[in-house]
Write a protein that holds these residues in place. Structure first.
Motif, PDB file in Angstrom:
ATOM      1  N   ASP A   1      49.090  49.201  10.649  1.00 35.93           N
ATOM      2  CA  ASP A   1      48.202  48.290  11.365  1.00 35.93           C
ATOM      3  C   ASP A   1      46.790  48.879  11.454  1.00 35.93           C
ATOM      4  OD1 ASP A   1      50.504  46.872  11.758  1.00 35.93           O
ATOM      5  OD2 ASP A   1      50.744  47.445  13.867  1.00 35.93           O
ATOM      6  N   TYR A   2      45.799  47.996  11.493  1.00 37.27           N
ATOM      7  CA  TYR A   2      44.383  48.328  11.639  1.00 37.27           C
ATOM      8  C   TYR A   2      43.766  48.934  10.388  1.00 37.27           C
ATOM      9  CZ  TYR A   2      45.122  47.384  16.595  1.00 37.27           C
ATOM     10  OH  TYR A   2      45.438  46.779  17.784  1.00 37.27           O
ATOM     11  N   ASP A  33      42.019  47.989   7.695  1.00 37.04           N
ATOM     12  CA  ASP A  33      41.381  46.712   7.376  1.00 37.04           C
ATOM     13  C   ASP A  33      40.097  46.839   6.568  1.00 37.04           C
ATOM     14  OD1 ASP A  33      39.804  47.870   9.306  1.00 37.04           O
ATOM     15  OD2 ASP A  33      40.052  46.272  10.787  1.00 37.04           O
ATOM     16  N   TYR A  34      39.871  48.030   6.009  1.00 34.99           N
ATOM     17  CA  TYR A  34      38.662  48.186   5.183  1.00 34.99           C
ATOM     18  C   TYR A  34      38.994  48.998   3.953  1.00 34.99           C
ATOM     19  CZ  TYR A  34      33.837  48.870   3.799  1.00 34.99           C
ATOM     20  OH  TYR A  34      32.662  48.862   3.089  1.00 34.99           O
ATOM     21  N   ASN A  47      43.533  44.440   3.629  1.00 34.56           N
ATOM     22  CA  ASN A  47      44.271  43.487   4.452  1.00 34.56           C
ATOM     23  C   ASN A  47      45.446  42.859   3.707  1.00 34.56           C
ATOM     24  OD1 ASN A  47      42.672  43.362   7.033  1.00 34.56           O
ATOM     25  ND2 ASN A  47      41.041  42.888   5.587  1.00 34.56           N
ATOM     26  N   ARG A 106      52.402  46.051   5.413  1.00 37.53           N
ATOM     27  CA  ARG A 106      52.407  46.907   6.607  1.00 37.53           C
ATOM     28  C   ARG A 106      53.796  47.507   6.805  1.00 37.53           C
ATOM     29  NH1 ARG A 106      46.733  46.830   7.721  1.00 37.53           N
ATOM     30  NH2 ARG A 106      46.454  45.757   5.744  1.00 37.53           N
TER      31      ARG A 106
END
Length: 285
Positions: free
Chosen positions: A55-56, A58-59, A64, A68
């Motif tokens: 999780d998190y 995102d870069y 994305n 996960r």
């Protein structure tokens, strides 16, 4: 008991199908268990090899789309095994020790990322370059990081110190101590952390603690959260120098709180904002 049996079955299937040497020739299926590892892999050109993350992460935007396998609460081992990784990159202080021990016990190669100094980011990039056989690209990115960091340090070396309070989290209210990554960044900006002498790295504090410390500037990171966080109206306490001089700074937590090349963008921005506050404070005296 059923969950345990299923996990064991997965492990046996995994070990039967794949055998590992201590060295991976060139990993093509990487599970990266921290957002900063994902960013750094993309930075050196290995982002397309990531098959699983947490999780998190995102870069960049492509991150994305990656499967996960867990988060701060732990790793879903069955999901991780289903991705058939030939390398797991873990964060020793950010992942659960028992999860990492279990992954190693399965015979899956694990390499660790554990930067605790700003300069370590360049070392981490070069280490990833070694692991992925992208040494030339990684060394170039690491050198660019070192040059930019040196330039920021040089631009700040003659600045007058200013006292700051870094409001890491509003409720419970938390800040950063002297041994933390954030404190290192503040020091580069010639900002004196009023809680640098705290006995713990991330102490819980009260409004009264902040009032006693009398910071000239209050820094509030724009932190992502799944639920809205309470806002503290510091203007209720006009005795604070930061309130008297109207010195409140917002910084990008995604940039500053991750051990990546983008951290320098956040550092440069924070130093610039602190410098503006410094000049305004000096002008008002």
């Amino acid at each position: 008991m059923k969950a345990l049996t299923f996990s064991c079955l997965w492990a046996l299937m995994w070990l039967a199908q794949f055998s590992y040497a201590h060295e991976i020739k060139e990993p093509q299926r990487i599970v990266a268990l921290a957002p900063h590892i994902v960013e750094n892999l993309f930075a050196i050109g290995a982002g397309d090899r990531i098959v699983g993350t947490v999780d998190y992460a995102d870069y960049p935007a492509q991150a994305n789309e990656i499967e996960r396998v867990g988060g701060y609460y732990g790793i879903n081992m069955e999901r991780l095994l289903s991705l058939k990784p030939d390398l797991v990159l873990a964060w020793k202080t950010g992942n659960k020790a028992e999860d990492l021990a279990y992954i190693e016990k399965l015979g899956i190669p694990v390499a660790y990322s554990n930067p605790d100094q700003v300069d370590n980011v360049a070392d981490e990039l070069r280490k990833l370059g070694e692991l992925t056989h992208l040494k030339t690209r990684a060394d170039r990115v690491a050198t660019e990081f070192e040059v930019k960091l040196a330039a920021i340090r040089a631009s700040q070396q003659d600045k007058l110190p200013v006292s700051v309070f870094y409001q890491l989290w509003p409720e419970p209210m938390m800040t950063v101590g002297g041994n933390t990554w954030i404190n290192q960044l503040l020091t580069i900006c010639h900002a004196d952390n009023v809680f640098a002498n705290s006995e713990t790295d991330y102490p819980r504090i009260s409004i009264e603690n902040v009032l006693v410390s009398k910071p000239e500037v209050i820094i509030i990171p724009d932190e992502k959260s799944k639920k809205p966080q309470p806002q503290i109206d510091w203007r209720q306490w006009p005795e604070l120098p930061a309130v008297q001089h109207n010195q409140f700074i917002s910084v990008n937590a995604d940039l500053l709180h991750r051990f990546t090349t983008r951290m320098l963008d956040g550092l440069s921005e924070m130093c610039g904002k602190i410098d503006i506050s410094r000049k305004q404070i000096q002008a008002s005296k």
